[in-house]
Design an enzyme around this catalytic site. Structure first.
Site: not given
Ligand SMILES: [Zn+2]
Length: 275
Positions: A2-3
């Site tokens: 997840p960014e």
């Protein structure tokens, strides 16, 4: 992993469920994922959640300036999910910590690969000092002049510089590749050779890219989902990430897949030439 867009989507989807709610019980199933105090009090039992802040890929759940708080990093496979009352026990496997909100449901932290974690602190100020002070400005709000001065200090390639969270916080492999393609810049272009005008274009392109990805609720690669269990739809709009060998959407050449900065990097040799 997840960014920024995925973590921001988790923040936005979690806040309406837990904001203003009192944590009535905390269950720690795997103490190793909690750094700092493991006690229910240290993990905010008895407190009312007043805010969820984000910097880069990090979340901070707090209950006021003088109260214990927690930082959460999702690592590769972590998720923070809200389960409404009556939703059943959910997926019990890999749930490491569960926070209960009386009869209003619960929030759980799962992380099968355990690269993420939960950190407890006595105050948000202590949390930010310990966890956030080494991070660069958030990618959504960094100013062109600031990014330019940070990039001129490194002779590394752009891909490596953009992945470095102390330069700018929030980009990972997906959005660094997408950004460099949008700007037609080679991933190994020396970071200190961009002009101020090019960095300004980069900042504007980064904001547009991240805003579009947040609007699509992020990219669901691997098992990413938001706090309500919904998947994001931005992966369908990826121009390069995950498309190695497929035709470039701009020129039709086969996209190149190469390890750069220790990460699988996809780019177009035609559109992103190293000069
Ligand atoms: Zn191309």
């Amino acid at each position: 992993m997840p960014e920024l867009p995925e973590v921001e989507t988790v923040r936005r989807s979690l806040l309406p469920h837990v904001g203003g709610r009192r944590i009535t019980a905390v269950e720690v199933h795997r103490p190793q994922v909690v750094r700092g105090g493991h006690s229910p009090q240290a993990l905010m039992r008895g407190l009312v959640v007043t805010g969820i802040d984000r910097r880069g890929k990090h979340l901070l759940i707090s209950a006021g300036p003088q109260s214990p708080c927690i930082c959460v990093h999702l690592g590769m496979t972590g998720s923070l999910r809200f389960c409404p009352p009556g939703a059943g026990p959910g997926r019990g496997d890999h749930v490491h910590v569960r926070w209960r909100f009386g009869n209003h449901g619960h929030m759980e932290f799962r992380d099968p690969r355990r690269f993420g974690g939960v950190w407890s602190f006595n105050t948000p100020e202590a949390a930010m000092r310990a966890r956030w002070s080494s991070l660069g400005p958030d990618a959504l709000i960094i100013r062109p002049r600031d990014l330019h001065s940070r990039l001129t200090r490194t002779g590394r390639g752009l891909k490596a510089a953009l992945l470095d969270q102390s330069v700018v916080a929030g980009l990972g492999n997906i959005y660094a590749d997408e950004l460099l393609f949008a700007l037609r810049l080679h991933p190994q272009h020396p970071a200190n050779r961009l002009s101020a005008a090019q960095v300004q274009q980069m900042v504007y392109a980064m904001r547009r890219l991240l805003a579009r990805a947040i609007a699509a609720r992020g990219s669901s690669v691997r098992d990413y989902h938001d706090a309500e269990g919904n998947h994001g739809s931005y992966a369908a709009l990826h121009q390069v990430y995950g498309r190695g060998g497929q035709p470039c959407t701009s020129c039709g050449a086969a996209l190149q897949r190469q390890t750069i900065a220790g990460r699988t990097t996809v780019f177009c040799r035609q559109c992103q030439q190293l000069c």
